[in-house]
Write a protein that holds these residues in place. Structure first.
Motif, mmCIF file in Angstrom:
data_model
loop_
_atom_site.group_PDB
_atom_site.id
_atom_site.type_symbol
_atom_site.label_atom_id
_atom_site.label_comp_id
_atom_site.label_asym_id
_atom_site.label_seq_id
_atom_site.Cartn_x
_atom_site.Cartn_y
_atom_site.Cartn_z
ATOM 1 N N ASP A 11 0.873 -1.176 -0.138
ATOM 2 C CA ASP A 11 0.095 -0.145 0.157
ATOM 3 C C ASP A 11 1.036 1.271 0.079
ATOM 4 O O ASP A 11 1.957 1.039 0.473
ATOM 5 N N VAL A 12 0.480 2.351 -0.381
ATOM 6 C CA VAL A 12 1.193 3.563 -0.623
ATOM 7 C C VAL A 12 0.271 4.871 0.107
ATOM 8 O O VAL A 12 -1.052 4.838 -0.081
ATOM 9 N N ARG A 13 0.904 5.556 0.975
ATOM 10 C CA ARG A 13 0.481 6.731 1.498
ATOM 11 C C ARG A 13 1.167 7.690 1.101
ATOM 12 O O ARG A 13 2.548 7.790 1.132
ATOM 13 N N ALA A 14 0.484 8.992 0.667
ATOM 14 C CA ALA A 14 1.296 10.015 0.149
ATOM 15 C C ALA A 14 1.231 11.277 1.097
ATOM 16 O O ALA A 14 0.022 11.613 1.862
ATOM 17 N N GLY A 15 2.072 12.165 1.197
ATOM 18 C CA GLY A 15 2.012 13.473 1.824
ATOM 19 C C GLY A 15 3.119 14.511 1.033
ATOM 20 O O GLY A 15 3.439 14.260 0.118
ATOM 21 N N ASP A 16 3.114 15.724 1.671
ATOM 22 C CA ASP A 16 3.750 16.734 0.958
ATOM 23 C C ASP A 16 4.368 17.642 2.135
ATOM 24 O O ASP A 16 4.375 17.460 3.334
ATOM 25 N N LYS A 17 5.574 18.237 1.623
ATOM 26 C CA LYS A 17 6.214 19.188 2.285
ATOM 27 C C LYS A 17 6.857 20.220 1.399
ATOM 28 O O LYS A 17 7.651 20.009 0.680
ATOM 29 N N GLY A 18 6.051 21.166 1.223
ATOM 30 C CA GLY A 18 6.305 22.239 0.092
ATOM 31 C C GLY A 18 6.164 21.622 -1.092
ATOM 32 O O GLY A 18 5.178 21.134 -1.298
ATOM 33 N N ASP A 19 7.087 21.678 -1.957
ATOM 34 C CA ASP A 19 7.198 21.176 -3.271
ATOM 35 C C ASP A 19 7.548 19.899 -3.144
ATOM 36 O O ASP A 19 7.745 19.288 -4.635
ATOM 37 N N THR A 20 7.824 19.129 -2.184
ATOM 38 C CA THR A 20 8.273 17.707 -1.979
ATOM 39 C C THR A 20 7.261 16.661 -1.946
ATOM 40 O O THR A 20 6.495 16.938 -0.732
ATOM 41 N N LEU A 21 7.269 15.901 -2.772
ATOM 42 C CA LEU A 21 6.203 14.833 -2.280
ATOM 43 C C LEU A 21 6.999 13.623 -1.337
ATOM 44 O O LEU A 21 8.105 13.167 -1.712
ATOM 45 N N ILE A 22 6.168 13.174 -0.549
ATOM 46 C CA ILE A 22 6.698 12.117 0.451
ATOM 47 C C ILE A 22 5.706 10.899 0.238
ATOM 48 O O ILE A 22 4.617 10.834 0.418
ATOM 49 N N LEU A 23 6.519 9.726 -0.136
ATOM 50 C CA LEU A 23 5.662 8.398 -0.309
ATOM 51 C C LEU A 23 6.121 7.386 0.491
ATOM 52 O O LEU A 23 7.274 7.017 0.761
ATOM 53 N N ALA A 24 5.343 6.926 1.390
ATOM 54 C CA ALA A 24 5.583 5.548 2.173
ATOM 55 C C ALA A 24 4.992 4.479 1.568
ATOM 56 O O ALA A 24 3.534 4.315 1.136
ATOM 57 N N VAL A 25 5.830 3.634 1.344
ATOM 58 C CA VAL A 25 5.497 2.235 0.552
ATOM 59 C C VAL A 25 5.519 1.323 1.833
ATOM 60 O O VAL A 25 6.453 1.070 2.521
ATOM 61 N N LEU A 26 4.212 0.645 1.994
ATOM 62 C CA LEU A 26 3.947 -0.223 3.063
ATOM 63 C C LEU A 26 3.767 -1.705 2.513
ATOM 64 O O LEU A 26 2.888 -2.185 2.235
ATOM 65 N N PRO A 27 4.904 -2.439 2.495
ATOM 66 C CA PRO A 27 4.614 -3.835 2.053
ATOM 67 C C PRO A 27 3.730 -4.871 2.810
ATOM 68 O O PRO A 27 3.564 -4.563 4.166
ATOM 69 N N ARG A 28 3.208 -5.362 2.229
ATOM 70 C CA ARG A 28 1.997 -6.535 3.070
ATOM 71 C C ARG A 28 2.745 -7.780 3.750
ATOM 72 O O ARG A 28 2.162 -7.981 4.702
ATOM 73 N N ASP A 29 3.851 -8.132 3.271
ATOM 74 C CA ASP A 29 4.633 -9.145 4.245
ATOM 75 C C ASP A 29 6.081 -9.051 3.918
ATOM 76 O O ASP A 29 6.488 -8.026 3.116
ATOM 77 N N VAL A 30 6.764 -9.881 4.622
ATOM 78 C CA VAL A 30 8.093 -9.831 4.703
ATOM 79 C C VAL A 30 8.670 -10.154 3.091
ATOM 80 O O VAL A 30 9.851 -9.551 2.713
ATOM 81 N N GLU A 31 8.128 -10.960 2.461
ATOM 82 C CA GLU A 31 8.732 -11.105 1.090
ATOM 83 C C GLU A 31 8.428 -10.006 0.272
ATOM 84 O O GLU A 31 9.401 -9.729 -0.698
ATOM 85 N N ALA A 32 7.415 -9.392 0.313
ATOM 86 C CA ALA A 32 7.229 -8.291 -0.483
ATOM 87 C C ALA A 32 8.127 -7.174 -0.375
ATOM 88 O O ALA A 32 8.678 -6.376 -1.157
ATOM 89 N N TYR A 33 8.655 -6.966 1.190
ATOM 90 C CA TYR A 33 9.450 -6.120 1.514
ATOM 91 C C TYR A 33 10.931 -6.320 0.938
ATOM 92 O O TYR A 33 11.452 -5.467 0.484
ATOM 93 N N ALA A 34 11.250 -7.614 0.992
ATOM 94 C CA ALA A 34 12.478 -7.935 0.204
ATOM 95 C C ALA A 34 12.663 -7.975 -1.301
ATOM 96 O O ALA A 34 13.518 -7.167 -1.884
ATOM 97 N N LEU A 35 11.342 -8.047 -2.077
ATOM 98 C CA LEU A 35 11.510 -7.636 -3.211
ATOM 99 C C LEU A 35 11.300 -6.171 -3.533
ATOM 100 O O LEU A 35 12.122 -5.636 -4.507
ATOM 101 N N LEU A 36 10.829 -5.478 -3.001
ATOM 102 C CA LEU A 36 10.496 -3.936 -3.071
ATOM 103 C C LEU A 36 11.927 -3.419 -2.669
ATOM 104 O O LEU A 36 12.443 -2.414 -3.432
ATOM 105 N N GLU A 37 12.635 -4.101 -1.993
ATOM 106 C CA GLU A 37 13.928 -3.286 -1.198
ATOM 107 C C GLU A 37 14.911 -3.408 -2.469
ATOM 108 O O GLU A 37 15.661 -2.451 -2.744
ATOM 109 N N ARG A 38 14.914 -4.625 -3.356
ATOM 110 C CA ARG A 38 15.618 -4.912 -4.466
ATOM 111 C C ARG A 38 15.438 -3.955 -5.539
ATOM 112 O O ARG A 38 16.179 -3.584 -6.386
#
Length: 104
Positions: A11-38
């Motif tokens: 899942d992804v959550r978005a926010g902002d700080k001025g002109d900068t976009l902040i995106l938090a990517v929240l993997p659903r499990d450990v395997e997903a985190y490992a794949l996304l990290e790569r």
């Protein structure tokens, strides 16, 4: 080719700080985190959003989450842009559509 999208893994959550976009990517499990990290590198995110300024990734493995700072993408930010999405919420959805190659 064995492809999937960020949406298949997180899942992804978005926010902002001025002109900068902040995106938090929240993997659903450990395997997903490992794949996304790569696969979900700052360079891949920069290409996907077509930005030339460096994208910064912060890894939070104990959460688990990957947080991306995408500069100069919000056309002035909330107070400097008359568009409907000055916070960049729809850009979180755009990141979910990024295609990744499944790596073993």
């Amino acid at each position: 080719m064995n492809e999937l999208t960020v949406d298949d893994l997180a899942d992804v959550r978005a926010g902002d700080k001025g002109d900068t976009l902040i995106l938090a990517v929240l993997p659903r499990d450990v395997e997903a985190y490992a794949l996304l990290e790569r696969s979900l590198t700052p360079e891949a995110v920069a290409r996907h959003f077509a930005v030339t300024d460096p994208v910064v990734r912060t890894e939070l493995p104990h959460l688990p989450a990957l947080v991306f700072r995408v500069p100069s993408i919000l056309a002035g930010g909330v107070t400097g842009h008359s568009g409907l999405d000055g916070h960049g919420k729809t850009l979180g959805y755009h990141l979910l559509m990024l295609r990744l190659e499944r790596t073993l």
